[in-house]
Each structure stands twice: as structure tokens, then as C-alpha cells.
Design an enzyme around this catalytic site. Structure first.
Site, short mmCIF file in Angstrom:
data_model
loop_
_atom_site.label_atom_id
_atom_site.label_comp_id
_atom_site.label_asym_id
_atom_site.label_seq_id
_atom_site.Cartn_x
_atom_site.Cartn_y
_atom_site.Cartn_z
N GLY A 180 -23.90 -17.75 27.80
CA GLY A 180 -22.69 -17.82 28.42
C GLY A 180 -21.83 -16.77 28.07
O GLY A 180 -21.05 -15.98 28.65
N GLU A 212 -32.13 -27.07 21.42
CA GLU A 212 -32.67 -25.85 21.75
C GLU A 212 -33.47 -24.99 20.42
O GLU A 212 -33.19 -25.60 19.44
CB GLU A 212 -31.34 -24.85 21.85
CG GLU A 212 -30.67 -24.75 23.15
CD GLU A 212 -29.28 -24.02 23.13
OE1 GLU A 212 -29.32 -23.01 22.71
OE2 GLU A 212 -28.52 -24.63 23.69
N HIS A 221 -28.68 -20.48 27.62
CA HIS A 221 -27.70 -19.97 26.25
C HIS A 221 -27.25 -18.61 26.54
O HIS A 221 -27.49 -17.80 25.63
CB HIS A 221 -28.02 -20.46 25.01
CG HIS A 221 -27.21 -20.71 24.09
ND1 HIS A 221 -27.06 -21.66 23.03
CD2 HIS A 221 -25.67 -20.01 24.15
CE1 HIS A 221 -25.87 -21.50 22.49
NE2 HIS A 221 -25.08 -20.45 23.07
N GLY A 275 -8.96 -25.61 24.43
CA GLY A 275 -8.76 -24.26 23.60
C GLY A 275 -8.63 -23.06 24.50
O GLY A 275 -8.46 -23.09 25.81
N ARG A 276 -9.23 -21.92 23.82
CA ARG A 276 -9.25 -20.55 24.48
C ARG A 276 -10.11 -20.50 25.41
O ARG A 276 -9.76 -20.21 26.76
CB ARG A 276 -9.78 -19.78 23.34
CG ARG A 276 -8.64 -18.65 22.83
CD ARG A 276 -9.15 -17.89 21.90
NE ARG A 276 -9.87 -18.48 20.71
CZ ARG A 276 -9.84 -18.13 19.28
NH1 ARG A 276 -8.57 -17.73 19.12
NH2 ARG A 276 -10.53 -18.81 18.60
N ILE A 277 -11.39 -21.17 25.45
CA ILE A 277 -12.25 -20.93 26.70
C ILE A 277 -11.96 -21.97 27.68
O ILE A 277 -11.74 -21.57 28.66
CB ILE A 277 -13.79 -21.27 25.93
CG1 ILE A 277 -14.22 -20.17 25.05
CG2 ILE A 277 -14.68 -21.34 27.31
CD1 ILE A 277 -15.27 -20.05 24.29
N ARG A 301 -7.79 -32.83 22.01
CA ARG A 301 -7.02 -33.71 20.96
C ARG A 301 -5.61 -33.84 21.09
O ARG A 301 -5.06 -34.72 20.59
CB ARG A 301 -7.57 -33.27 19.82
CG ARG A 301 -9.05 -33.95 19.45
CD ARG A 301 -9.63 -33.59 17.94
NE ARG A 301 -9.61 -32.01 17.76
CZ ARG A 301 -9.55 -31.53 16.51
NH1 ARG A 301 -9.90 -32.22 15.53
NH2 ARG A 301 -9.74 -30.14 16.69
N ARG A 312 -21.93 -26.83 23.82
CA ARG A 312 -23.12 -27.21 23.03
C ARG A 312 -23.95 -28.29 23.30
O ARG A 312 -23.10 -29.29 23.91
CB ARG A 312 -22.57 -27.60 21.45
CG ARG A 312 -22.34 -26.13 20.51
CD ARG A 312 -23.55 -25.06 20.40
NE ARG A 312 -23.24 -24.09 19.49
CZ ARG A 312 -22.77 -23.01 19.87
NH1 ARG A 312 -22.62 -22.65 21.07
NH2 ARG A 312 -22.45 -22.17 18.86
N THR A 336 -21.25 -25.43 28.92
CA THR A 336 -21.66 -24.10 28.32
C THR A 336 -21.05 -24.08 27.01
O THR A 336 -20.90 -23.04 26.42
CB THR A 336 -20.46 -23.12 29.03
OG1 THR A 336 -19.33 -23.38 29.11
CG2 THR A 336 -21.12 -22.68 30.39
C1 DGY Z 1 -21.52 -18.63 20.00
O1 DGY Z 1 -21.39 -17.66 19.60
O2 DGY Z 1 -21.21 -19.79 19.65
C2 DGY Z 1 -22.52 -18.70 21.22
O3 DGY Z 1 -22.59 -20.02 21.79
C3 DGY Z 1 -23.54 -17.80 21.30
O4 DGY Z 1 -23.30 -16.67 21.82
#
Ligand code: DGY
Length: 331
Positions: A295, A272, A293, A159-161, A181, A243, A241
Site C-alpha cells: 500500500g 504475514e 502489503h 484518521g489521516r488515511i 472512535r 492490518r 489496507t
Molecule cells: C507501515 O508503515 O505501517 C506500513 O504498513 C508498511 O509500509
């Protein structure tokens, strides 16, 4: 004068966002930033028109069932929405919004930092230069890591990231592979010189680095199961980075400790804020690099997330569809 919506904000947000929130709405802030218990969240959901939640609030179906009829919007200060049972909220007529897009580049930067940090032993090296150590100087055979350029990166979730990670890694001379997917547009694949794998298993078995960049949905829980992690090569690294729950963390620890996976760079954890002490021990050996956490943790990113929350609430109460609604098709 029109009654202003009553907004409860569950965590401390940047000053500028909180001030604007007070200017626009009848807002309750959480000045001391203590995470709200399930009981406190439940009480907030009985009095708020809008709950501004974050990833540290677990808003499950049971909590949503107890919400007052006045609760119309959960405007999450987050990109991910796995902490909210969106289906249960939508069934109760509660709209849910998130803050997509504004933390893409920051998260991709941190992913790239971990992709470099683990094979190049960045944290181990940095620890050498401390007040309680003497450094004997450069030697030809000491502190040798593994080269990143020329390696194969398998991105899980394009996706975007995922695409932003691919752009960065390509600039470092890394070959881009991905599993998603759906195959991405041909133009995107060509620009990234990316190879698509419809089989995640086959991709895992051939990569030097795996980066997890997919959302946490019911379908991605333990997507990197023990069986799949065992497919990785012993020289390969895993970076997550996204979940923690996407990876079977206990299996990952066993496989790294046993030498079946070379190492990992993690920003997220399965339970977490608890971090498995075995991971912390592995970090001491240099096999893993752990971040808390962070990122997306930039000042610019947090301000833009806050702006999105304000816009979503404002649009909703002006009678429009908020731009960042979480839709059933996204679950
Ligand atoms: C999000 O926004 O989903 C990040 O994991 C927390 O900044």
C-alpha cells in the site's frame, strides 16, 4: 569529538537514506536484507543505541526486557507500530518513533485501486490478455462487474488515511459513511459529505463497500469478527489496507466462499508473510484481489519515511523531543 550514536538498521533501506545514515551515525546496515531472527534482534538490542526497525521485526516485551541499558531509541521505519510493544519500551525508558503522514496518500491510492479492482474485475480482465490465452473480442454480456459510482462506502477509522480514501471515493461519486472512535470535525464531515455511524454494526449492515483504515491496537484485534462480518450484505465488498489482524481472516474466507460477502481486496494478512492458501484459491476465482502489503510502496514514500527516521534520531541525540514520538495516548 562527540561519540556518534551506534545505529543498527534491521532491513535494507533506500540507498540515499542508508548513505546519509552512515554520514550522520555509526551505522550497521543490513545489506543483504535478510529479516533478522528474534535472536539477532536481541543481540542488536544489546549493542545499539538506536534500533531502526520495520514492520517485519517483532519487538515484544520479552525482547525489550533483554535490551541493553544503552538502547535509548527504537526509530521505526513505518507508520504502524503494532510490531513493537511500545508500553514495555516506554517502561524501560526507551523512546519509540514512527513515520506518520508521509504514506497517507500512497496508501489511500492503493485502497482506491482495490475499491475499483474488485467490483470491476480488474485482475480477472488483465489475466485474459496473456500469451497463453486467445481473446474472442468484446461481447455484451461477458466480464460484467458491479458499478462503483453511486455506491455507499463505509470507512472504518477516519484518521489521516481514512479521510484521504474518502476524498478519492467522493470524486468517484461514492457516498461516504464512516465509523470512528470520535466523530471528526464538522468542517471535515461537510467537505466529504460524510455520514457518521456511532454503531459499527449498523454501518456494516448497510454498506456496499467497507474499507478498513484504522490502526491495529489491542482494541482493534478482530474488530471485524465473524459476527460482524456476517452483518455485511451479500453484495458487499471488503477492502483492507491497514492490518490483517483487524479482520477475522478465516471467517472472511468462509463467508466469501459461501456467498455471504461478494468479495474482498486485501493488501494485508493476519499471519504475514504467510497468506492462507484458501485466499489464494479465492483469488483464482476472481472473488478476491490480493496484494503483498504494498500500500505504501512508492519510491517517494520510502525516501520520506527514511528522512523522518533520520530527523527523529538526530533530534533525539541533539537533546530534543523527536517529532514522531509514539505516545501512550496513541496506544
Ligand atoms: C507501515 O508503515 O505501517 C506500513 O504498513 C508498511 O509500509
Amino acid at each position: 569529538m562527540k561519540k556518534r550514536p551506534h545505529v543498527v538498521v534491521t532491513r535494507r533501506l533506500p540507498d540515499a537514506i542508508e548513505t546519509r545514515m552512515r554520514e550522520l551515525f555509526d551505522t550497521e546496515l543490513n545489506i543483504d536484507d535478510t529479516p533478522m531472527s528474534a535472536e539477532a534482534l536481541g543481540a542488536a538490542m544489546k549493542r545499539a543505541d538506536v534500533l531502526v526497525a520495520t514492520v517485519t521485526d517483532r519487538i515484544d516485551a520479552a525482547l525489550i526486557a533483554t535490551a541493553g541499558p544503552q538502547l535509548k531509541l527504537i526509530a521505526s521505519f513505518s507508520n504502524g507500530f503494532d510490531h513493537i510493544d511500545v508500553e514495555a519500551a516506554l517502561k524501560r525508558g526507551i523512546t519509540v518513533t514512527n513515520t506518520p503522514g508521509v504514506l497517507t496518500e500512497d496508501t489511500a491510492d492503493m485502497t482506491m485501486a482495490l475499491i475499483l479492482a474488485v467490483p470491476r474485475r480488474l485482475v480477472e480482465g488483465a489475466r485474459v490478455l496473456s500469451l497463453d490465452h486467445d481473446w474472442a473480442g468484446w461481447t455484451p454480456t461477458w466480464m460484467l462487474g458491479r458499478r462503483v459510482t453511486g455506491k455507499r462506502l463505509g470507512i472504518v477509522g477516519m484518521g489521516r488515511i481514512g479521510q484521504a480514501v474518502a476524498r478519492r471515493a467522493k470524486a468517484f461519486g461514492v457516498a461516504i459513511h464512516y465509523h470512528n472512535r470520535h466523530r471528526v470535525a464538522q468542517a471535515t464531515e461537510e467537505a466529504l459529505e460524510a455520514t457518521y455511524w456511532d454503531s459499527l454494526d449498523q454501518m456494516l449492515a448497510r454498506m456496499d463497500i467497507i474499507s478498513i483504515n484504522c490502526p491495529r491496537t489491542p482494541g482493534t484485534y478482530h474488530l471485524l469478527s465473524e459476527r460482524r462480518l456476517k452483518l455485511m450484505r451479500p453484495e458487499a465488498y471488503l477492502v483492507n489496507t491497514a492490518r490483517g489482524e483487524i479482520v477475522d481472516e478465516a471467517a472472511l474466507i468462509r463467508l466469501i466462499a459461501g456467498g455471504s460477502i461478494a468479495g474482498a481486496g486485501l493488501d494485508v494478512y493476519e499471519h504475514e508473510p504467510m497468506v492462507n492458501p484458501k485466499l489464494i484459491r479465492l483469488a483464482e476465482t476472481g472473488k478476491v484481489v490480493l496484494l503483498p502489503h504494498m500500500g505504501s510502496a512508492t519510491i517517494e514514500g520510502r525516501l520520506e519515511m527514511g528522512e523522518k527516521v533520520l530527523i527523529n534520531i538526530r533530534a533525539f541525540f541533539d537533546g530534543h523531543k523527536p517529532p514522531d514520538r509514539v505516545l501512550p495516548s496513541m496506544l
